[in-house]
Design an enzyme around this catalytic site. Structure first.
Site, mmCIF file in Angstrom:
data_model
loop_
_atom_site.group_PDB
_atom_site.id
_atom_site.type_symbol
_atom_site.label_atom_id
_atom_site.label_comp_id
_atom_site.label_asym_id
_atom_site.label_seq_id
_atom_site.Cartn_x
_atom_site.Cartn_y
_atom_site.Cartn_z
ATOM 1 N N CYS A 136 -52.154 53.997 3.454
ATOM 2 C CA CYS A 136 -53.119 53.998 4.561
ATOM 3 C C CYS A 136 -54.521 54.331 4.072
ATOM 4 C CB CYS A 136 -52.662 54.953 5.656
ATOM 5 S SG CYS A 136 -52.149 56.526 5.007
ATOM 6 N N GLU A 160 -55.699 45.869 8.871
ATOM 7 C CA GLU A 160 -55.197 46.548 7.687
ATOM 8 C C GLU A 160 -54.321 45.556 6.902
ATOM 9 O OE1 GLU A 160 -52.530 49.779 8.623
ATOM 10 O OE2 GLU A 160 -53.285 50.948 6.931
ATOM 11 N N LYS A 168 -36.637 61.694 11.544
ATOM 12 C CA LYS A 168 -36.141 60.330 11.392
ATOM 13 C C LYS A 168 -36.994 59.586 10.369
ATOM 14 C CE LYS A 168 -37.273 56.525 13.043
ATOM 15 N NZ LYS A 168 -37.079 55.691 11.841
ATOM 16 N N ASN A 215 -43.583 54.068 2.990
ATOM 17 C CA ASN A 215 -44.444 53.852 1.806
ATOM 18 C C ASN A 215 -44.518 55.073 0.894
ATOM 19 O OD1 ASN A 215 -45.972 55.174 3.742
ATOM 20 N ND2 ASN A 215 -47.868 54.137 3.211
ATOM 21 N N GLU A 253 -50.698 60.314 12.143
ATOM 22 C CA GLU A 253 -51.383 59.841 10.943
ATOM 23 C C GLU A 253 -51.118 58.351 10.889
ATOM 24 O OE1 GLU A 253 -52.481 58.502 7.894
ATOM 25 O OE2 GLU A 253 -50.875 59.494 6.784
HETATM 26 P P1 ADP Z 1 -44.833 50.293 9.386
HETATM 27 O O1 ADP Z 1 -45.633 49.086 9.697
HETATM 28 O O2 ADP Z 1 -45.404 51.191 8.366
HETATM 29 O O3 ADP Z 1 -43.365 50.050 9.199
HETATM 30 P P2 ADP Z 1 -44.150 51.536 11.875
HETATM 31 O O4 ADP Z 1 -45.088 52.280 12.762
HETATM 32 O O5 ADP Z 1 -43.429 50.364 12.428
HETATM 33 O O6 ADP Z 1 -45.046 51.179 10.644
HETATM 34 O O7 ADP Z 1 -43.071 52.531 11.250
HETATM 35 C C1 ADP Z 1 -43.319 53.863 10.916
HETATM 36 C C2 ADP Z 1 -42.199 54.716 11.442
HETATM 37 O O8 ADP Z 1 -42.167 54.571 12.854
HETATM 38 C C3 ADP Z 1 -40.814 54.303 10.954
HETATM 39 O O9 ADP Z 1 -40.023 55.464 10.757
HETATM 40 C C4 ADP Z 1 -40.280 53.489 12.102
HETATM 41 O O10 ADP Z 1 -38.872 53.500 12.173
HETATM 42 C C5 ADP Z 1 -40.857 54.243 13.266
HETATM 43 N N1 ADP Z 1 -40.938 53.471 14.516
HETATM 44 C C6 ADP Z 1 -41.204 52.144 14.668
HETATM 45 N N2 ADP Z 1 -41.140 51.808 15.976
HETATM 46 C C7 ADP Z 1 -40.824 52.928 16.673
HETATM 47 C C8 ADP Z 1 -40.587 53.248 18.046
HETATM 48 N N3 ADP Z 1 -40.678 52.310 18.996
HETATM 49 N N4 ADP Z 1 -40.261 54.520 18.370
HETATM 50 C C9 ADP Z 1 -40.178 55.462 17.418
HETATM 51 N N5 ADP Z 1 -40.376 55.245 16.109
HETATM 52 C C10 ADP Z 1 -40.706 53.994 15.731
#
Ligand code: ADP
Length: 475
Positions: free
Chosen positions: A278, A379, A168, A145, A244
């Site tokens: 958020c 949310e 990442k 976002n 966060e």
């Molecule tokens: P959103 O709903 O904002 O996409 P996520 O928590 O799914 O929220 O994603 C936020 C970040 O966390 C992204 O970079 C996503 O690739 C990463 N992410 C999602 N699942 C995992 C996981 N199992 N392990 C590590 N990173 C993750």
């Protein structure tokens, strides 16, 4: 990907598509990193740590300052790329690039102010000295976002502290991350200090960031669900974590507030990034006798907002990030309407002409929202404004605190006494008092309760990347 100072394809040559959410078109394909790429990046960061942490803070500061200058030079290009990849209107993208750049400059300065302390001892022969040292190699995971500022908000303090990093970015926004790493490369940051892994499957990154013994610190911005899972895994190996996570911000209008001023503020912050923030208000509390006036002002401003491709002039509402985001919004609106909410405006997908190919949802206003509705708890992360009426006998602060989240809250009042009471009683990490933008590189950003732990920005932000070491000297 950028590993050990070199741009690389994935080890298995796999790639994935990056889409424009306004048009559904493929912008390009990028490397789909594997477990081997992740461990290569972690190794590179480990090797680079000693030399980077041994540099003086003045040297590290200079790299951050150079990166800031480059970022300012590239502001317009970065903003355009962000609008294409993430969808927010160009004006908002420019604001984000500026906000993102601020962290480089601010932490470049703060690098020079990592102070320890001396502590008097009760023993005449003893001296205590406290040193602050970098925690080590950092694993950073960022969301889509705010695809530029969430990177600098983590990397600037980590680099200033003397840490090396593997980052990442979210699957939806690897291009903004790549542009930021080109800036770090051009700033001359030594090989291995900053490493970028792009991948469609975040799970192996999570596994390595929480279990690889080299990683000392995990910093994550994203959903509460994933944050909790990562914190649990990280605890097995006692990694330091900063999280966060989600929010469910209350926006409290008191009866002494100017309804026009309050409605203007509420619209601006609610529809920021199409509600995909958020700190976005998720419950707007208005005194019952003011609801009609407030809603009229609020919805006339909502109706004036143009939705469309963020590149087009005058657009205020961009697309949502993808089809699931649209479904979630639809589901919450449907649930609220079935339980007695009143739809004032919006409440549907936008599919006219070119909008059909993107993920657009009309900015929506609901009144008569009550606590039994999904939207009161979950949310939304979308352009829906739920208005809740309250009565003089209600404890509106208690109602506002009635959530598992604790990130941002907003209060509109002309009374200093009410403002101070609300500021003190609200269980949220960031409180805007007649102010919808209580954020800055100089100010601590972060949440209480299930909105996470740790703070980003300000002197608290660099502390997240420092260890405290005590020396007891007997002389
Ligand atoms: P959103 O709903 O904002 O996409 P996520 O928590 O799914 O929220 O994603 C936020 C970040 O966390 C992204 O970079 C996503 O690739 C990463 N992410 C999602 N699942 C995992 C996981 N199992 N392990 C590590 N990173 C993750």
């Amino acid at each position: 990907m950028f590993i050990n100072g070199k741009w690389k394809q994935a080890e298995n040559n796999s790639t994935f598509d990056v889409l424009n959410p306004a048009t559904g078109e493929v912008i390009t394909r990028v490397a789909n990193g594997s477990a081997k790429d992740i461990s290569d990046a972690i190794k590179a960061a480990d090797t680079a740590f000693e030399a980077w942490s041994s540099k003086t803070s003045y040297q590290r500061s200079h790299y951050l300052y150079t990166a800031w200058k480059l970022m300012m030079d590239k502001k317009e290009d970065l903003a355009r790329l962000m609008t294409e990849e993430q969808g927010k209107p160009l004006v908002a993208a420019r604001n984000e690039v500026q906000y993102g750049a601020d962290f480089l400059l601010w932490f470049g300065e703060e690098a020079k102010r990592v102070y320890g302390q001396t502590i008097p001892s009760a023993r005449p022969d003893q001296r205590f000295i406290v040193l602050k040292q970098p925690v080590g190699v950092v694993g950073a995971i960022t969301p889509w976002n705010y695809p530029v500022s969430m990177i600098t908000r983590k990397m600037a303090p980590a680099l200033a502290a003397g840490c090396t990093i593997v980052l990442k970015p979210a699957e939806a926004t690897p291009l903004c991350a790549m542009e930021m790493f080109k800036i770090f490369e051009e700033a001359g940051i030594p090989a291995g200090v900053v490493n970028l892994i792009t991948t469609l499957d975040p799970k192996p990154v999570g596994v390595q960031f929480t279990s690889n013994p080299v990683i000392q610190k995990l910093t994550f911005t994203g959903s509460t669900k994933v944050g909790k899972m990562l914190a649990k895994e990280a605890a097995q190996h006692m990694k330091r974590v900063s999280l966060e996570l989600g929010g469910h911000a209350p926006f409290i209008v008191y009866d002494d507030a100017d309804p026009v001023h309050a409605a203007k503020g509420a619209v601006l912050v609610k529809f920021l990034n199409t509600g995909q923030a958020c700190i976005s208000p998720n419950r707007i509390f208005v005194p019952r006798h003011m609801v009609d006036d407030f809603t009229k002002e609020f919805s006339s401003r909502v109706n004036a907002m143009k939705a469309g491709n963020g590149m087009d002039k005058g657009v205020r509402i961009g697309p949502l990030v993808g089809p699931d985001a649209v479904l979630k919004v639809e589901n919450q609106v449907k649930d609220a309407l079935s339980k007695g909410a009143k739809l004032i405006t919006g409440g549907k997908r936008l599919t006219d002409g070119p909008l059909e190919k993107g993920y657009f949802y009309a900015p929506t206003v609901l009144t008569r929202v009550t606590r039994d509705m999904l939207i009161f708890r979950e949310e939304t992360f979308g352009p829906v404004a739920p208005i809740i009426a309250y009565d003089p006998e209600d404890d509106v602060i208690k109602m506002a605190n009635d959530t598992a989240y604790g990130l941002a809250a907003y209060v509109y009042t002309k009374s200093t006494s009410r403002a101070m009471t609300a500021f003190e009683r609200l269980k949220f990490g960031i409180i805007g008092i007649n102010d919808i933008n209580p954020t800055s590189a100089a100010a601590p950003f972060g949440g209480m309760k299930e909105s996470g732990m740790g703070r980003e920005g300000a002197k608290e932000g660099i502390n997240e990347y420092l260890e405290t070491k005590l020396g007891g000297f007997s002389i």
